[in-house]
Write a protein that holds these residues in place. Sequence first.
Motif, short mmCIF file in Angstrom:
data_model
loop_
_atom_site.label_atom_id
_atom_site.label_comp_id
_atom_site.label_asym_id
_atom_site.label_seq_id
_atom_site.Cartn_x
_atom_site.Cartn_y
_atom_site.Cartn_z
N ALA A 237 -12.92 1.98 1.16
CA ALA A 237 -12.41 1.64 -0.16
C ALA A 237 -11.01 2.19 -0.41
CB ALA A 237 -13.37 2.15 -1.24
N SER A 238 -10.61 3.22 0.33
CA SER A 238 -9.28 3.79 0.10
C SER A 238 -8.17 2.81 0.44
CB SER A 238 -9.10 5.07 0.92
OG SER A 238 -9.33 4.79 2.28
N GLU B 62 -8.24 -0.25 -0.72
CA GLU B 62 -8.17 -1.24 -1.80
C GLU B 62 -7.16 -0.74 -2.84
OE1 GLU B 62 -9.64 -4.04 -1.42
OE2 GLU B 62 -10.85 -3.43 0.30
N ARG C 123 -9.82 -2.01 5.73
CA ARG C 123 -10.62 -2.94 4.93
C ARG C 123 -11.75 -3.55 5.76
NH1 ARG C 123 -6.16 -6.07 1.10
NH2 ARG C 123 -5.65 -4.24 -0.17
N ASN D 185 -3.76 -9.80 -6.43
CA ASN D 185 -4.92 -8.91 -6.61
C ASN D 185 -5.16 -8.04 -5.38
OD1 ASN D 185 -5.67 -9.86 -9.26
ND2 ASN D 185 -6.30 -11.75 -8.25
N GLY D 186 -4.07 -7.66 -4.74
CA GLY D 186 -4.18 -6.79 -3.57
C GLY D 186 -4.62 -7.49 -2.30
N GLN D 187 -4.89 -8.81 -2.38
CA GLN D 187 -5.41 -9.53 -1.21
C GLN D 187 -4.43 -10.62 -0.78
OE1 GLN D 187 -8.28 -8.70 0.20
NE2 GLN D 187 -8.88 -7.26 -1.39
N MET E 141 0.81 -1.22 0.00
CA MET E 141 0.00 0.00 0.00
C MET E 141 0.85 1.27 0.00
SD MET E 141 -3.03 0.47 -0.15
CE MET E 141 -4.54 0.51 0.58
N ASN F 113 -0.08 -4.95 -7.65
CA ASN F 113 -1.17 -5.77 -7.10
C ASN F 113 -0.72 -7.12 -6.59
OD1 ASN F 113 -3.24 -3.94 -7.92
ND2 ASN F 113 -2.89 -4.64 -10.01
#
Length: 301
Positions: free
Chosen positions: A297-298, A300, A292, A145-147, A119, A127
């Motif tokens: 949403a900021s 993500e 999260r 995918n960011g997760q 981040m 990602n």
Amino acid sequence: MTLYGVVETGGTKMVCAIVAGPDDVRDEVRFPTTTPEDNIPQIIAFLQRHHQQSPLAAVGIGSFGPIVLDRSLSNYGSVAPTTKPGWSNAQVVAPIRAALTIPVGFDLDVTTAGLGELMWGAGKGLNHVVYYTVGTGIGAGVITNGQPIACLAHPEAGHQRISRLPEDTFPGNCSFHVDCLEGMAAGPAIEKRWGVKAHLLPPDHIAWRFQADYLAQAVMNTILFVSPQRIILGGGVMDQEHLFPMIRTRVLERLNGYINLEPITHHIDEFIVPPALGNRAGMLGALVLAMRAAGHASAEV
Ligand code: ADP
Ligand code: ZN
């Protein structure tokens, strides 16, 4: 302005803070890791005191592992059976959520640090990154995918198999697998192999050639299994900055031209990198978890 509680539960200390953003820490406490019976109420007391003054939107927790991340299980959010005295099956998320009645995000410490780096640090704008910590143990956070990937459980890449160099006679010191990556290349393995603390070995010592090769094997396995956009190598041992060029060279040699992707073949200096957040990564990652959990949403990518 929104406030979040962030918690890092570590092998030796607990860090709790109240933050409003990555550069806005409002309060912070640290206390030694003892037992869950002592530590969980300490964490709750700190968070609750602030929550009563100005409500927190959510809490994010980065925990030492192994931990239970399968949300379909009744023991989600607890520490899995571990050799750490007193912590096997200790509930972490449930008592904190019950006390504060706000959303709680939870993940492994190394994954949490990886999220922070993704981040705001060395993985910014990407990602898919893998974050390794090479310290007292070795662990990897895999983020796609960011997760964080969490399937049956979190990955245990510190215990992947690597092949030993023929000239290395150290047997390895993982109590489960003897000569896995952690058993060969974590700080205690270096110290045991050479009889001296890792930071006291001079940069031209052969120890670092072994170390670079073992970490290069882990990086190569990671490229082959995950194909991330970047691999971040952190932890105390990686304070040896001279390891980075050695690891990059060995990765290219070991891949032997098999992977023909420009970020690796032409930009390996930007592909295998040190962390950018230093010891703030865990805290900032816990902030991502909290944001999260609160549905903001900021957080993500
Ligand atoms: P932990 O993994 O316990 O959270 P660290 O990431 O600091 O903490 O890792 C500690 C390990 O890293 C120890 O085995 C130590 O010998 C090793 N280490 C710490 N600093 C250095 C350094 N500058 N060079 C090489 N090894 C180091
Ligand atoms: Zn092992």
